[in-house]
Design an enzyme around this catalytic site. Structure first.
Site, PDB file in Angstrom:
ATOM      1  N   GLU A  30       0.842  -1.202   0.000  1.00 38.75           N
ATOM      2  CA  GLU A  30       0.000   0.000   0.000  1.00 38.75           C
ATOM      3  C   GLU A  30       0.874   1.247   0.000  1.00 38.75           C
ATOM      4  OE1 GLU A  30      -2.354  -0.626   3.530  1.00 38.75           O
ATOM      5  OE2 GLU A  30      -3.009  -2.550   2.723  1.00 38.75           O
ATOM      6  N   GLU A  62      -4.628  -6.410   2.569  1.00 40.84           N
ATOM      7  CA  GLU A  62      -3.448  -7.147   3.019  1.00 40.84           C
ATOM      8  C   GLU A  62      -3.471  -8.624   2.629  1.00 40.84           C
ATOM      9  OE1 GLU A  62      -5.023  -4.944   4.870  1.00 40.84           O
ATOM     10  OE2 GLU A  62      -3.505  -3.418   5.218  1.00 40.84           O
ATOM     11  N   PHE A  71       1.980  -1.701   9.006  1.00 46.20           N
ATOM     12  CA  PHE A  71       2.123  -1.895  10.450  1.00 46.20           C
ATOM     13  C   PHE A  71       1.949  -3.389  10.753  1.00 46.20           C
ATOM     14  CE2 PHE A  71       1.728   2.371  12.522  1.00 46.20           C
ATOM     15  CZ  PHE A  71       1.490   3.139  11.391  1.00 46.20           C
ATOM     16  N   HIS A  96      -1.862  -0.022  16.641  1.00 43.89           N
ATOM     17  CA  HIS A  96      -0.743   0.380  15.772  1.00 43.89           C
ATOM     18  C   HIS A  96       0.598   0.343  16.511  1.00 43.89           C
ATOM     19  CE1 HIS A  96      -3.873   1.915  13.112  1.00 43.89           C
ATOM     20  NE2 HIS A  96      -2.978   2.260  12.219  1.00 43.89           N
TER      21      HIS A  96
END
Ligand SMILES: Cc1ncc(C[n+]2csc(CCOP(=O)(O)OP(=O)(O)O)c2C)c(N)n1
Lengths: 335, 323
Positions: free
Chosen positions: A29, A69, A92, A138
């Site tokens: 991404e 993902e 992440f 995160h």
């Protein structure tokens, strides 16, 4: 040797490996950044600035993906089974929850369950760790979770030179590799060897040497352990600080040699304590070097909780250097 | 659709609270007192308010990483939210969650969410609960144009259609997912709602800048879903006035783009023009709200700054419930 930041060492390695081998493909991404916007391609070079300039140089071999993902890791698996060497980015580490099947049941198992008839040279890069007040979704250190999966290698560089050496080995190697970059280490500077620089997996780095206790750690915690070792040095306590560099495979020999010499073990691990890297290392040492131990191993980890957001809470969550130093003192005080 | 004077004042106030909250955060962030990642909602106010004005606490919503607007529109306490963003002990989530994870279950606000695409399946679960409870509640999943590419969104739409859950998939198309545009990253860029139709879900599309277009569209959508027809989807065309996160240099924007959207596509301006032009409200009524909201936001910032930080010992509080 050139001085650079860890993130720059990663960009340089990707450039060199893509130039060296046309089978290397980068995907993720925003790795190009700006696709489909007025600013256009390369308006940014990946959200961590770890893919700057790749698209301009390598075009179609740099694939900016939608927010998907499972598709990213699955596609990396398919590319790897088809003779390519994909380097995928999952921004992440927390987001592996979305694509865990592709990592756990697909990538990690192909070689084994296909009877060794194929290799799966995919590298999955991701940023991990606490310290930026990014909150519970995160900030996680997913490496213990991933280390528990047979079939993938788990790599965690702490210096720019190691980032280059380990990433080069990851890309050229034939195994699936999870390559974990701590968010707080991207800006760390250091010397990086020019040209080919490869580091083998399963070989720890002795960050400093000392005869009184062994501190085993990895990733971001290395710098906290160095700070703890500095504090202890002022009291005349000298520690071996071992940076594992890779948690799978793990350098058992380096750990055992050190503990056999010092008789004391402190394992410092940023991932949650249960079923963790810390527990794994301590169990291995108890099993294989019990007679050398002069004190029970100390495990320094965060509490068994999600990573909190507020500054005061996150500070209380992460094992601070003073806590690490206390753990070392405790092993020395044991009778 | 006819609106009472009170309803118009309320809608304006809600939008203004969101705008002022976000504008203030944008400047407060420069002080360094606010930690972590903050994604501002300013520009998209008409969507949150035009939807939530139809809902009560029995209806559920689940939000995104850009959640402040949805929370405020659903009635979450302004001061509690500000304290949470400042990481204070009596913030909405006691400083554990921060900007990206604000929730208030009593208000039917099931959480902002740091994982893109995670909201849609959760909204379907809440919709099934609404159906089982039989009180006419609905559940709304807010998603961005980027989130529509996650498998979770597709799985959620299919499940909702299969079980005829009163779930509404709201796609806020602000033309950017981080730094990538839908024309590149979304195979059906010009028609995200059309994807829902592939699951047999009825879909609507509307302008997300004009409160009245959002409000009227949602009236139709809600009538349809509350009548027991199963899920619905709706896509709103909208704009985000700030970067993806605070600190984003926005190099992916076109020249003059931000000035242009602020000039031509501002929900608050559009609303003011509509209601004053039609003589529904006086500018003075709106100015009074502006002043009142400015005071509220000032107070919320002052109180958040002054509030006590969490006790470090609370780091392990609320991991489990013990009986
Ligand atoms: C599973 C997952 N992948 C990636 C991200 C990183 N990320 C956060 S927001 C975002 C873009 C979301 O775009 P969109 O859905 O259009 O919402 P918008 O930001 O426009 O409101 C991305 C890629 C994330 N938080 N979670």
């Amino acid at each position: 040797m050139a001085q650079m930041m860890l993130r720059e060492a990663i960009v340089q390695t990707l450039h060199e490996e893509m130039a060296r081998d046309e089978n290397v493909v980068v995907l993720g991404e925003d790795v190009v950044g700006g696709m489909g916007t007025p600013g256009g391609p390369e308006a940014i070079g990946g959200i961590w600035s770890t893919s700057t300039g790749l698209w301009g140089k390598f075009g179609d071999r740099v694939i900016d993906t939608p927010i998907s993902e499972s598709a990213i890791v699955g596609a990396a698996a398919g590319l790897a089974l088809s003779g390519k060497r994909p380097v995928a980015e999952i921004m992440f580490a927390d987001f592996i929850g979305v694509c865990l099947d592709q990592i756990w049941n697909q990538l990690a198992k192909f070689r084994y369950m296909f009877g060794g008839k194929t290799v799966c040279p995919a590298v999955i890069r991701m940023a991990y760790g606490a310290g930026l007040n990014a909150g519970p979704q995160h900030s996680q250190s997913a490496y213990s979770l991933l280390t528990a999966i047979p079939g993938i290698k788990v790599v965690m560089p702490t210096t720019p030179a190691d980032a280059k050496g380990l990433l080069t080995s990851a890309i050229r190697g034939d195994d699936p590799v999870i390559f974990m970059e701590h968010k707080a280490l991207y800006g760390v500077r250091g010397e990086v060897p020019e040209g080919d620089h490869l580091l083998p997996f399963g070989h720890a780095r002795l960050v400093r040497a000392g005869e009184h206790a062994t501190i085993v750690t990895c990733g971001f915690m290395v710098s906290f352990c160095e700070q703890a070792a500095d504090m202890l040095a002022q009291e005349g306590i000298a520690c071996d600080v071992i940076d594992l560099r890779t948690t799978s495979p793990i350098d058992e020999e380096a750990i055992l040699d050190s503990v056999e010499a010092t008789g004391r073990l402190v394992v410092v691990d940023e991932s949650p304590p249960r079923c963790s890297l810390a527990a794994d290392v301590a169990a291995m040492v108890c099993n294989k070097a019990f007679a050398s131990l002069k004190a029970p191993p100390e495990l320094v980890t965060p509490p068994h909780s999600p990573v909190p957001f507020a500054r005061e809470l996150e500070r209380a969550y992460l094992p601070q250097p003073s806590v690490i130093a206390d753990a070392v003192r405790k092993t020395l005080a044991y009778r | 659709m006819q609106h009472s004077r009170e309803a118009l004042l309320h809608a304006y106030r809600q939008m203004k609270v969101i705008r002022e909250f976000e504008d203030r955060l944008h400047s407060e962030i420069q002080t360094g007192e606010i930690a972590g990642f903050t994604h501002l909602y300013a520009g998209q106010e008409a969507v949150a308010v035009g939807i939530c004005d139809h809902l009560d606490d029995n209806d559920k919503i689940i939000s995104t990483h850009r959640g402040h607007g949805h929370c405020l529109a659903k009635g979450v306490d302004v001061k509690g939210m500000m304290k949470e963003i400042y990481g204070k002990a009596d913030g909405t989530c006691q400083g554990k969650g921060g900007s990206m994870h604000i929730a208030d279950i009593d208000k039917g606000m099931l959480g902002a969410n740091g994982i893109v695409g995670a909201g849609a399946p959760i909204a379907v679960g809440a919709a099934i609960a609404c159906k089982l409870d039989g009180k006419g509640g609905v559940s709304i999943a807010f998603s961005g144009d980027g989130a529509c590419n996650q498998g979770t969104t597709f799985e959620a739409m299919n499940l909702a259609a299969v079980v005829k859950a009163p779930a509404i998939f709201v796609f806020e198309n602000n033309h950017y997912s981080e730094h990538t545009g839908p024309s590149y990253a979304t195979a059906t860029a010009t028609d995200i709602a059309g994807r829902a139709e592939g699951f047999g879900i009825k879909a609507w599309r509307a302008d997300g800048i004009d409160f009245f277009s959002v409000y009227d569209t949602m009236r139709e959508v809600l009538d349809y879903v509350r009548a027991g027809n199963g899920p619905a989807a709706v896509e709103f065309d909208t704009e985000r006035f700030y970067g993806h996160f605070e600190g984003d240099p926005q190099r992916y924007r076109g020249p003059g783009e931000l000035d242009r959207i602020r000039e031509e596509r501002d929900a608050i301006k559009t609303f003011r023009e509509r209601v004053t032009g039609a003589s529904l409200l006086d500018a003075a009524d709106l100015d009074a709200i502006d002043a009142e909201v400015a005071t509220l936001i000032d107070e919320s910032v002052d109180e958040a700054r002054a509030a006590a930080p969490p006790d470090p010992a609370d780091v392990i509080k609320n991991v489990y419930v013990t009986y």
